[in-house]
Every structure is written in structure tokens, then in C-alpha cells.
Design an enzyme around this catalytic site. Structure first.
Site, short mmCIF file in Angstrom:
data_model
loop_
_atom_site.label_atom_id
_atom_site.label_comp_id
_atom_site.label_asym_id
_atom_site.label_seq_id
_atom_site.Cartn_x
_atom_site.Cartn_y
_atom_site.Cartn_z
N ASP A 170 -4.84 -8.69 -40.56
CA ASP A 170 -5.83 -7.70 -41.01
C ASP A 170 -5.14 -6.81 -42.03
O ASP A 170 -3.93 -6.96 -42.27
CB ASP A 170 -6.37 -6.89 -39.81
CG ASP A 170 -7.80 -6.38 -40.07
OD1 ASP A 170 -7.97 -5.55 -40.98
OD2 ASP A 170 -8.72 -6.81 -39.38
N ASN B 133 -12.34 -14.88 -41.58
CA ASN B 133 -13.38 -13.99 -41.05
C ASN B 133 -13.47 -12.66 -41.79
O ASN B 133 -14.53 -12.05 -41.80
CB ASN B 133 -13.08 -13.76 -39.56
CG ASN B 133 -13.84 -12.59 -39.01
OD1 ASN B 133 -15.02 -12.68 -38.73
ND2 ASN B 133 -13.14 -11.45 -38.86
N TYR C 251 -23.08 -9.12 -51.43
CA TYR C 251 -22.81 -9.70 -50.10
C TYR C 251 -23.55 -11.03 -49.93
O TYR C 251 -22.98 -12.04 -49.52
CB TYR C 251 -23.24 -8.70 -49.02
CG TYR C 251 -22.87 -9.12 -47.60
CD1 TYR C 251 -21.63 -8.82 -47.07
CD2 TYR C 251 -23.78 -9.82 -46.81
CE1 TYR C 251 -21.31 -9.19 -45.76
CE2 TYR C 251 -23.46 -10.19 -45.51
CZ TYR C 251 -22.22 -9.88 -44.99
OH TYR C 251 -21.91 -10.26 -43.71
N LYS D 27 -21.88 -14.79 -49.51
CA LYS D 27 -22.05 -15.60 -48.29
C LYS D 27 -22.75 -16.92 -48.62
O LYS D 27 -22.44 -17.95 -48.01
CB LYS D 27 -22.81 -14.82 -47.23
CG LYS D 27 -22.06 -13.57 -46.72
CD LYS D 27 -20.74 -13.90 -46.05
CE LYS D 27 -20.09 -12.68 -45.40
NZ LYS D 27 -18.82 -12.97 -44.74
N ILE E 92 -24.67 -8.10 -35.72
CA ILE E 92 -23.77 -8.11 -34.56
C ILE E 92 -23.21 -6.70 -34.38
O ILE E 92 -22.84 -6.04 -35.36
CB ILE E 92 -22.61 -9.11 -34.79
CG1 ILE E 92 -23.13 -10.52 -35.17
CG2 ILE E 92 -21.68 -9.17 -33.57
CD1 ILE E 92 -23.96 -11.22 -34.11
N THR F 11 -20.71 -4.48 -34.28
CA THR F 11 -19.29 -4.29 -34.61
C THR F 11 -19.18 -2.99 -35.41
O THR F 11 -20.20 -2.47 -35.89
CB THR F 11 -18.76 -5.43 -35.49
OG1 THR F 11 -19.34 -5.28 -36.80
CG2 THR F 11 -19.09 -6.81 -34.93
P1 NAP Z 1 -15.51 -5.30 -38.98
O1 NAP Z 1 -15.68 -4.87 -37.57
O2 NAP Z 1 -15.55 -4.31 -40.08
O3 NAP Z 1 -14.15 -6.14 -39.05
C1 NAP Z 1 -13.70 -6.68 -40.28
C2 NAP Z 1 -12.20 -6.53 -40.35
O4 NAP Z 1 -11.78 -7.11 -41.60
C3 NAP Z 1 -11.75 -5.07 -40.35
O5 NAP Z 1 -10.64 -4.90 -39.51
C4 NAP Z 1 -11.40 -4.83 -41.80
O6 NAP Z 1 -10.39 -3.87 -41.98
C5 NAP Z 1 -10.88 -6.20 -42.20
N1 NAP Z 1 -10.84 -6.36 -43.65
C6 NAP Z 1 -11.66 -5.81 -44.57
N2 NAP Z 1 -11.25 -6.17 -45.81
C7 NAP Z 1 -10.16 -6.95 -45.64
C8 NAP Z 1 -9.28 -7.59 -46.54
N3 NAP Z 1 -9.44 -7.49 -47.86
N4 NAP Z 1 -8.25 -8.32 -46.05
C9 NAP Z 1 -8.06 -8.42 -44.70
N5 NAP Z 1 -8.85 -7.81 -43.80
C10 NAP Z 1 -9.89 -7.09 -44.27
O7 NAP Z 1 -16.61 -6.40 -39.37
P2 NAP Z 1 -17.30 -7.58 -38.52
O8 NAP Z 1 -18.69 -7.19 -38.30
O9 NAP Z 1 -16.45 -7.99 -37.38
O10 NAP Z 1 -17.31 -8.71 -39.65
C11 NAP Z 1 -16.47 -9.85 -39.63
C12 NAP Z 1 -17.09 -10.92 -40.49
O11 NAP Z 1 -18.38 -11.27 -39.96
C13 NAP Z 1 -17.32 -10.53 -41.94
O12 NAP Z 1 -17.04 -11.61 -42.79
C14 NAP Z 1 -18.81 -10.19 -42.00
O13 NAP Z 1 -19.35 -10.38 -43.28
C15 NAP Z 1 -19.33 -11.22 -41.00
N6 NAP Z 1 -20.64 -10.86 -40.44
C16 NAP Z 1 -20.81 -9.70 -39.73
C17 NAP Z 1 -22.08 -9.39 -39.24
C18 NAP Z 1 -22.36 -8.14 -38.46
O14 NAP Z 1 -23.55 -7.81 -38.27
N7 NAP Z 1 -21.37 -7.41 -37.95
C19 NAP Z 1 -23.14 -10.28 -39.47
C20 NAP Z 1 -22.91 -11.45 -40.18
C21 NAP Z 1 -21.66 -11.73 -40.66
P3 NAP Z 1 -10.79 -2.33 -42.25
O15 NAP Z 1 -11.59 -1.90 -41.05
O16 NAP Z 1 -9.46 -1.66 -42.37
O17 NAP Z 1 -11.59 -2.33 -43.51
#
Ligand code: NAP
Length: 250
Positions: A37, A90, A156, A160, A189, A191
């Protein structure tokens, strides 16, 4: 439920949300997880949890938008454990909300750099390592917004959608070499990506968009991801798998 004993797995964006849930499940199922991360302390916290639970893990802070860091991440996996078998690309960001005709250029480039280029950089170095290991499996984290639009999120949504094509192409290229590549499409989701940015009213509104009546959990996305990484999915490659509570069904 799955047995990843003897396997090494990279998970990017593994310090939070969906990536953290996947890292914890892979480790609980026997994998040595390279927890990657942006923030080193956050990586260390997830590694500490895995070690406390009797699992194997290594922290590696890296920005997915930096190809040299992605090369170093794979080198770390190979030097720590001898081989790389599994990867979950991810890490992702939402980006600013604006209509396409007003979308800030720097914000566009940032989202594409992390969500799309970051996955390419990851696979660019993971795939040769998996060839050296004799095979492997990759999951790229897309979204429901890999197949449908969403107003004010053009960067975004574009990133995707592109991820699906990148996934299919890599899958075709490496299927005969024993490397499977799939994408996963979660709906909304719970998060920090969502809960830190939206009010409870907005979260309740989002829940109503899912026929199942709620938003999903990181563990529900992890279950599908771990299945796709596992030998139980040995005939599945090049495809896009929704975990969306029916969001895209209508
Ligand atoms: P999250 O809780 O924000 O976790 C994402 C993690 O990735 C965070 O720790 C973030 O760090 C880190 N990150 C951001 N930019 C980065 C970079 N350049 N290099 C390495 N790490 C990086 O988000 P999440 O909801 O778990 O999302 C994970 C994935 O699922 C993403 O690809 C998102 O598009 C996808 N997704 C999420 C949802 C949803 O509703 N949550 C729905 C569909 C798809 P920081 O916190 O320090 O920025």
C-alpha cells in the site's frame, strides 16, 4: 475454505477496505502475503494482524502508479519466498466528481494513472515472475462501473472499463502458460473509500440501488476474489465477475 499453502500472493491497496480483507483471507488460507500500500505504517499494521493470527506476511510500501516500485514489489516477493504465484491488483481511487465537460485534467490523469496504469505496471512485472514460477493467477479489481456508467465519474468509469479489456487481453496471451487473469466488479462496498466520503443519508440512498437492499462488505468481495485465485477456478480466465447485490441486473 481455500488452500493457498506454499503460495505467495501480492495484494496492492492491502492496508484498507477490500484489499485488507483479501490479504487477511489469503493469509488465513495459507498464503504468504506481500501486503502493499502507499503508507508503510498501514502495511505494517495489516502484517502484524496476519502474524498475530499465525499467518505469513511481508510489508512493502509502494505506489502502483510508479513502475519501478511495481518491479521492486515483485522482486521483494521473489526474494522473500522464492516465487510469485498470485496477485490482486486492487489499489484504486475514486477521483473528483465532475461532469465530463468540466472534469479537471490533472484529476483525470491521476485516476487513470492509479486505476489503469497501476494495474498494467503490476501485471507487467507479475506475469514474468509467474512464468518463472510455472503458472499463477491474477485478479484485477474493477467495479460495476467497469460495465455501466455513473454520472460525474468519467475518469473512474473509463479506468474500470479499460481494466476489463486489459484483463481479457492478458488472459488470452498467458492462458497456455498456466496464468489465469480475471476481473472482479463489486457494487458499492462499505470501505473507507465510501464511508469517509459520504454521509449516512447518502449511504442509505446507495443501499436502495441494490436489489438485495444493502451495500456489500469487503469480505463478500474477498470470497469471490479468493475463489478466482484458487484451483477451484481452474477453467476460469479472461472474464469479469460481479459481486453486486443485483445492482446491474435491471
Ligand atoms: P480503500 O478502502 O480506500 O482502500 C484502497 C487502498 O488503496 C487504500 O489503502 C489506499 O491508500 C490505497 N491506494 C490508493 N492509491 C494507491 C496507490 N497509488 N498505490 C498503492 N495504494 C494506493 O478502497 P476500497 O473501497 O477498498 O477499494 C479497493 C478497490 O476496489 C479499488 O480499486 C476500488 O476502485 C474498487 N472498488 C471499490 C468499491 C467500493 O464501493 N468500495 C466498489 C467497486 C470497486 P490511502 O488510503 O493512503 O489513499
Amino acid at each position: 475454505m481455500f488452500d493457498f499453502s506454499g503460495k505467495t500472493a501480492i495484494v496492492t491497496g492491502a492496508a484498507s477496505g477490500i484489499g485488507e480483507a483479501i490479504a487477511l483471507e489469503l493469509a488465513a488460507s495459507g498464503a504468504h502475503v506481500i501486503v502493499s500500500d502507499l503508507d508503510a505504517d498501514h502495511c505494517d499494521q495489516v502484517v502484524a494482524t496476519i502474524l498475530d493470527r499465525g499467518g505469513k506476511a511481508t510489508a512493502f510500501a509502494a505506489d502502483v502508479a510508479d513502475p519501478a516500485a511495481m518491479e521492486a514489489l515483485v522482486a521483494c516477493a521473489e526474494s522473500e519466498t522464492g516465487a510469485l504465484h498470485l496477485a490482486v491488483n486492487n489499489a484504486g481511487i475514486g477521483g473528483v466528481q465532475a461532469p465530463t465537460g468540466e472534469y479537471p485534467l490533472d484529476a483525470w490523469h491521476k485516476v487513470i494513472n492509479v486505476n489503469l496504469n497501476g494495474v498494467f505496471y503490476g501485471m507487467r512485472y507479475q506475469i514474468p515472475a509467474m512464468e518463472r514460477a510455472g503458472g499463477g493467477a491474477i485478479v484485477n479489481m474493477a467495479s460495476i462501473l467497469g460495465s455501466v456508467g455513473f454520472a460525474n465519474s468519467s475518469a473512474y468509469v473509463a479506468s474500470k472499463h479499460a481494466l476489463l479489456g486489459l484483463t481479457k487481453t492478458a488472459a488470452m496471451e498467458y492462458a497456455a502458460k498456466g496464468i489465469r487473469v480475471n476481473s472482479v466488479g463489486p457494487a458499492f462496498i462499505a470501505t473507507p473509500l465510501l464511508t469517509n466520503n459520504l454521509s449516512q443519508d447518502m449511504l442509505d440512498g446507495l443501499a436502495g440501488l441494490h436489489p438485495i437492499g444493502r451495500i456489500g462488505t469487503p469480505e463478500e468481495v474477498s470470497a469471490l476474489t479468493c475463489f478466482l485465485l484458487s484451483e477451484r477456478a481452474s477453467f476460469i480466465t479472461g472474464s469479469y465477475h460481479l459481486v453486486d447485490g443485483g445492482y446491474t441486473a435491471p
